[in-house]
Design an enzyme around this catalytic site. Structure first.
Site, PDB file in Angstrom:
ATOM      1  N   HIS A   7       0.830  -1.197   0.000  1.00 32.19           N
ATOM      2  CA  HIS A   7       0.000   0.000   0.000  1.00 32.19           C
ATOM      3  C   HIS A   7       0.870   1.255   0.000  1.00 32.19           C
ATOM      4  O   HIS A   7       1.547   1.553   0.981  1.00 32.19           O
ATOM      5  CB  HIS A   7      -0.894  -0.032   1.242  1.00 32.19           C
ATOM      6  CG  HIS A   7      -1.860   1.090   1.337  1.00 32.19           C
ATOM      7  ND1 HIS A   7      -1.864   1.978   2.396  1.00 32.19           N
ATOM      8  CD2 HIS A   7      -2.880   1.475   0.521  1.00 32.19           C
ATOM      9  CE1 HIS A   7      -2.837   2.846   2.235  1.00 32.19           C
ATOM     10  NE2 HIS A   7      -3.469   2.565   1.113  1.00 32.19           N
ATOM     11  N   GLU A  34       0.384  -0.799  -4.588  1.00 31.91           N
ATOM     12  CA  GLU A  34      -0.761   0.086  -4.755  1.00 31.91           C
ATOM     13  C   GLU A  34      -0.223   1.504  -4.739  1.00 31.91           C
ATOM     14  O   GLU A  34       0.681   1.825  -3.956  1.00 31.91           O
ATOM     15  CB  GLU A  34      -1.752  -0.135  -3.614  1.00 31.91           C
ATOM     16  CG  GLU A  34      -3.063   0.637  -3.743  1.00 31.91           C
ATOM     17  CD  GLU A  34      -3.016   2.020  -3.110  1.00 31.91           C
ATOM     18  OE1 GLU A  34      -3.995   2.772  -3.266  1.00 31.91           O
ATOM     19  OE2 GLU A  34      -1.999   2.372  -2.465  1.00 31.91           O
ATOM     20  N   ASP A  36      -1.211   5.953  -5.966  1.00 25.58           N
ATOM     21  CA  ASP A  36      -2.264   6.944  -6.190  1.00 25.58           C
ATOM     22  C   ASP A  36      -1.809   7.941  -7.246  1.00 25.58           C
ATOM     23  O   ASP A  36      -0.644   8.350  -7.262  1.00 25.58           O
ATOM     24  CB  ASP A  36      -2.559   7.684  -4.888  1.00 25.58           C
ATOM     25  CG  ASP A  36      -2.868   6.727  -3.749  1.00 25.58           C
ATOM     26  OD1 ASP A  36      -4.010   6.260  -3.681  1.00 25.58           O
ATOM     27  OD2 ASP A  36      -1.956   6.443  -2.945  1.00 25.58           O
ATOM     28  N   HIS A  49      -0.741  10.642  -2.749  1.00 29.93           N
ATOM     29  CA  HIS A  49      -2.077  10.275  -2.299  1.00 29.93           C
ATOM     30  C   HIS A  49      -3.033  11.454  -2.202  1.00 29.93           C
ATOM     31  O   HIS A  49      -4.120  11.439  -2.768  1.00 29.93           O
ATOM     32  CB  HIS A  49      -2.007   9.575  -0.932  1.00 29.93           C
ATOM     33  CG  HIS A  49      -3.339   9.144  -0.417  1.00 29.93           C
ATOM     34  ND1 HIS A  49      -4.128   9.951   0.376  1.00 29.93           N
ATOM     35  CD2 HIS A  49      -4.037   7.999  -0.609  1.00 29.93           C
ATOM     36  CE1 HIS A  49      -5.250   9.322   0.658  1.00 29.93           C
ATOM     37  NE2 HIS A  49      -5.225   8.125   0.084  1.00 29.93           N
ATOM     38  N   GLU A 108      -4.694   3.693  -8.074  1.00 27.70           N
ATOM     39  CA  GLU A 108      -5.914   4.392  -7.673  1.00 27.70           C
ATOM     40  C   GLU A 108      -5.941   5.776  -8.304  1.00 27.70           C
ATOM     41  O   GLU A 108      -5.024   6.575  -8.104  1.00 27.70           O
ATOM     42  CB  GLU A 108      -6.015   4.520  -6.162  1.00 27.70           C
ATOM     43  CG  GLU A 108      -7.297   5.242  -5.738  1.00 27.70           C
ATOM     44  CD  GLU A 108      -7.439   5.433  -4.250  1.00 27.70           C
ATOM     45  OE1 GLU A 108      -8.273   6.289  -3.851  1.00 27.70           O
ATOM     46  OE2 GLU A 108      -6.751   4.747  -3.485  1.00 27.70           O
TER      47      GLU A 108
END
Length: 243
Positions: A7, A34, A36, A49, A108
């Site tokens: 993450h 993961e 962003d 993020h 994301e």
């Protein structure tokens, strides 16, 4: 076998969403990361993020109000003083690191506060250019973004991010055209969730799972794991598979 996504990289140990965190995640044995994605003022895909710069960098204001050159001047150590001087990476830079390693990516798309017109096309273009086809899952809390990606590319992998309980989310995923749901991990305890997804061919990528007991639950349910502690998750998977 459940896949383990780090993450924002190995963010428990290195500044989140930096090349250093991604490199550490690979060294720890994560299957992928993961991350962003926002757009800079001049249209560059930036990996960070928050829409605001204050929490993770020494900057102020919104990512989308600064150019790539301006963003690259910021320190993104996020309070981890041993990493002072690390920079916000571009998505291209991240792919340059992860591509040769064969790592998977859960990207994301942060289109909840800024809609970022054209970001979907930019993402698909970079995926193709960097030879990352088939290794990226695009996710978002903005499901219009997910639907738009499905219209642009019939083969792209998509995941629906959500916080609260969705009733029989596999039906909704199939309606939108997503192959995965990305629930906050407590949703795994909803009776029938894992079985319903499995029966309908919808994968689960649960976030953000750090607790050993919850990691065990993920492994039992067949869900993939998004975690801040990829080393702990990799060890837990190893122990689970040895049973």
């Amino acid at each position: 076998m459940a896949l383990i996504y780090a993450h924002r990289g190995a963010s428990a140990y290195a500044p989140e969403n930096t090349l250093e965190a991604y490199r550490m995640a690979l060294e720890m044995g994560a299957d992928g990361v993961e991350l962003d994605v926002h757009l800079s003022k001049d249209g560059e895909l930036m990996v960070i993020h928050d829409i605001g710069l204050e929490r993770t960098t020494d900057g102020h204001g919104r990512v989308c109000d600064y150019t790539l050159k301006e963003l690259k001047k910021l320190d993104a150590c996020n309070g981890m003083q041993t990493y002072r001087g690390v920079r916000i990476p571009t998505l291209r830079e991240v792919y340059e690191l992860l591509g040769p390693a064969g790592a998977m990516v859960n990207a994301e798309i942060k289109t909840t506060d800024c809609f970022y017109p054209g970001i979907e096309e930019k993402l698909l273009e970079l995926e193709k250019e960097m030879g990352m086809a088939g290794r990226i899952i695009y996710s978002s809390f903005n499901h219009y973004t997910i639907a738009n990606l499905r219209q642009l590319d019939s083969d792209v992998k998509l995941g629906l991010l959500y916080m609260s309980g969705l009733y029989e989310p596999w039906h909704y995923a199939k309606h939108v055209g997503a192959q995965f749901i990305h629930p906050f991990f407590p949703s795994l305890m909803v009776p029938g969730l894992a079985a319903g997804c499995q029966e309908n061919g919808v994968g689960i990528n649960a976030w953000t799972v750090d607790d050993p007991a919850m990691l065990e639950l993920c492994l039992q349910s067949g869900a993939n794991i998004i975690t801040n502690v990829p080393d702990v998750a990799v060890q837990k998977r190893r122990e689970y598979e040895a049973k």
